[in-house]
Write a protein that holds these residues in place. Structure first.
Motif, PDB file in Angstrom:
ATOM      1  N   ARG A   1     109.277  14.727  31.258  1.00  0.00           N
ATOM      2  CA  ARG A   1     108.230  14.129  31.680  1.00  0.00           C
ATOM      3  C   ARG A   1     109.407  12.291  30.958  1.00  0.00           C
ATOM      4  O   ARG A   1     109.144  11.451  32.225  1.00  0.00           O
ATOM      5  CB  ARG A   1     106.712  14.045  31.122  1.00  0.00           C
ATOM      6  CG  ARG A   1     105.969  14.715  31.992  1.00  0.00           C
ATOM      7  CD  ARG A   1     104.474  14.734  31.255  1.00  0.00           C
ATOM      8  NE  ARG A   1     103.427  15.416  32.075  1.00  0.00           N
ATOM      9  CZ  ARG A   1     103.476  15.891  33.180  1.00  0.00           C
ATOM     10  NH1 ARG A   1     103.256  14.407  33.875  1.00  0.00           N
ATOM     11  NH2 ARG A   1     102.548  16.246  33.346  1.00  0.00           N
TER      12      ARG A   1
ATOM     13  N   ARG B   1     107.812  14.320  37.529  1.00  0.00           N
ATOM     14  CA  ARG B   1     107.271  14.258  37.686  1.00  0.00           C
ATOM     15  C   ARG B   1     106.268  15.828  37.816  1.00  0.00           C
ATOM     16  O   ARG B   1     106.991  16.841  38.576  1.00  0.00           O
ATOM     17  CB  ARG B   1     106.614  14.627  39.048  1.00  0.00           C
ATOM     18  CG  ARG B   1     107.110  12.402  39.658  1.00  0.00           C
ATOM     19  CD  ARG B   1     107.096  12.572  41.257  1.00  0.00           C
ATOM     20  NE  ARG B   1     105.547  13.041  41.421  1.00  0.00           N
ATOM     21  CZ  ARG B   1     105.337  13.270  42.739  1.00  0.00           C
ATOM     22  NH1 ARG B   1     106.000  13.070  43.443  1.00  0.00           N
ATOM     23  NH2 ARG B   1     104.028  14.139  43.398  1.00  0.00           N
ATOM     24  N   VAL B   2     106.516  16.564  36.558  1.00  0.00           N
ATOM     25  CA  VAL B   2     105.914  17.004  36.204  1.00  0.00           C
ATOM     26  C   VAL B   2     104.687  18.191  37.279  1.00  0.00           C
ATOM     27  O   VAL B   2     103.400  17.677  36.317  1.00  0.00           O
ATOM     28  CB  VAL B   2     105.718  18.108  34.573  1.00  0.00           C
ATOM     29  CG1 VAL B   2     105.082  19.375  34.843  1.00  0.00           C
ATOM     30  CG2 VAL B   2     106.853  17.847  33.938  1.00  0.00           C
TER      31      VAL B   2
ATOM     32  N   ASP C   1      99.279  18.569  27.559  1.00  0.00           N
ATOM     33  CA  ASP C   1      99.819  18.247  28.780  1.00  0.00           C
ATOM     34  C   ASP C   1      98.651  18.085  30.123  1.00  0.00           C
ATOM     35  O   ASP C   1      97.661  19.259  30.239  1.00  0.00           O
ATOM     36  CB  ASP C   1     101.179  19.001  29.575  1.00  0.00           C
ATOM     37  CG  ASP C   1     101.768  18.093  30.007  1.00  0.00           C
ATOM     38  OD1 ASP C   1     100.750  18.273  31.761  1.00  0.00           O
ATOM     39  OD2 ASP C   1     102.893  17.724  30.273  1.00  0.00           O
TER      40      ASP C   1
END
Length: 428
Positions: free
Chosen positions: A164, A169-170, A204
């Protein structure tokens, strides 16, 4: 060109947290210390340098402390190729072949990522979780790319944070184990406040438990993945996939030197005593090669090994307390994120297990050991010498991992052919 011969009192192999702390401790008693590391920069995998590396203050402080000691010499991009004779190693460095003579040896060879085969894992764009983190730190551009991170263990959070920060873009952080096991891990984190803070910082929103990458698809490059999330299956389009199931100790050199290797949890590690001494006289070991335990434990073990190498074990008591404290954390984490038997069902018959020699899971299922499999299939006989497929086969089939063959690493012919220069021996 003849090989240059270098002599030292204490030789440390590996310049990660364990190796650097071992070198500093050994040098504190006045010993001439030589540190070898096969990376261009010190720090190991966890403190890997590079254009996008964000090293903690502890890392830079230790690196500076080691650099300031006149009786420590660090050789980067130097890899051990073979054993010449008792207490002499053949090493290849940028400058050419080296014959390293040592009186006492400290192995801090770290660990490597455990990669388990699944359909599509050999597609370009599919890497290990830790492998992706290393690539990003080294300068791999991932800005705007859609990334799926999967596997098991706390490392997934750190990889996601690194991706990130680099602009990726995770889409998903897929943790294999259940919410109950992750919760069990989290409940005890207050016992290690720094780890609790770290967990809160790395949390996350893309994190999902009971999630596993089943397969990757693409034409010449990964384009999508199929993920099992609980009872449902989802399909995600992506540009990169990073899957890692923890770490396994690097024990090849220790085995070649005759050190005893023993099971530690679900991995084989170098067996050491309370002073980090191995079963071979004059050889110590510290860090992940003695069992997966994290940076803090590696630092403590390195200091203990360095002091023991110069006969000053009486100074190690504070580090022994730290080692016990962080060993307890490691045991807790390893229990909560232990691999389950269901992962053995991921590879299909045509899924490659040995990528170097294109040997499939269907082929290997018919054999009972490395010795039986490698002659007809060449499994484990490629460039990586079984480092990747050996770990996978140990988990999938219960085979004992193959011992390293000489040379231990790819080397120039000139290195293998070089003879010692009798005029170059000395402490420098």
């Amino acid at each position: 060109m003849p090989a240059q011969t270098l002599s030292c009192e204490v030789l440390v192999i590996g310049a990660g947290p364990a190796g650097l702390s071992a070198a500093k401790a050994a040098a504190s008693g006045g010993a001439q210390v030589l540190v070898l590391d096969d990376n261009p920069l010190s720090g190991g995998q966890i403190w890997r340098g590079g254009p996008f590396a964000d090293l903690p203050a502890a890392a830079t402080a230790l690196q500076r402390a080691v650099a300031a000691l006149p009786n420590i010499r660090v050789l980067q991009s130097a890899k051990v190729v073979g054993i010449l004779e008792a207490k002499t190693l053949l090493v290849e460095a940028d400058s050419g072949a080296l014959h390293i003579r040592w009186q006492t040896l400290i192995l801090c060879t770290g660990a490597r990522e455990r990669l388990l085969p699944f359909p599509g894992w050999t597609l370009p764009g599919v890497t290990g979780a830790g492998g992706l983190q290393a690539l990003i730190k080294g300068g791999l551009p991932v800005r705007g790319q859609r990334i799926v991170i999967a596997g098991s263990g706390p490392l997934l959070f750190a990889v996601a944070a690194t991706a990130r920060k680099a602009g990726a873009r995770v889409l998903l952080v897929a943790e294999r184990v259940s919410l109950a096991r992750v919760s069990s891990f989290a409940r005890k984190l207050p016992l290690w406040p720094s780890k609790l803070v770290q967990a809160l910082q790395l949390r996350d929103t893309a994190y999902r438990t009971s999630s596993t990458v089943l397969s990757a698809q693409g034409q010449g490059q990964v384009q999508s993945v199929t993920v099992q999330q609980g009872s449902r299956t989802v399909h995600l389009e992506c540009d990169r996939v990073a899957v890692g199931y923890g770490l396994v100790p690097n024990v090849s050199l220790a085995q070649a030197l005759g050190c005893s290797i023993a099971p530690t949890g679900d991995v084989d590690a170098i067996h050491v005593d309370a002073h980090q001494a191995t079963s071979m006289p004059g050889i110590f070991a510290a860090g992940e090669c003695t069992g997966i335990g994290g940076c803090e434990r590696a630092l403590a073990q390195g200091s203990i090994a360095g002091l023991a190498a110069i006969g000053q074990t009486h100074k190690a008591r504070p580090f022994e307390k730290d080692r016990a404290y962080w060993s307890a954390f490691a045991a807790h984490a390893n229990t909560c994120f232990a691999l389950d038997e269901g992962l053995k069902k991921l590879p299909q018959a045509d899924t490659l297990v040995c990528r170097c020699e294109d040997v499939s899971h269907g082929t290997l299922q018919h054999y009972s050991s490395w010795t039986e499999a490698k002659i007809p299939s060449r499994c484990g006989m490629g460039a990586c010498q079984g480092k990747v497929c050996g770990t996978a086969a140990q988990f999938l089939y219960g085979w004992q991992s193959p011992e390293a063959r000489l040379p231990f690493a790819t080397a120039r012919i000139a290195t293998l052919a070089a003879e010692a220069d009798p005029l170059s021996a000395g402490p420098d």
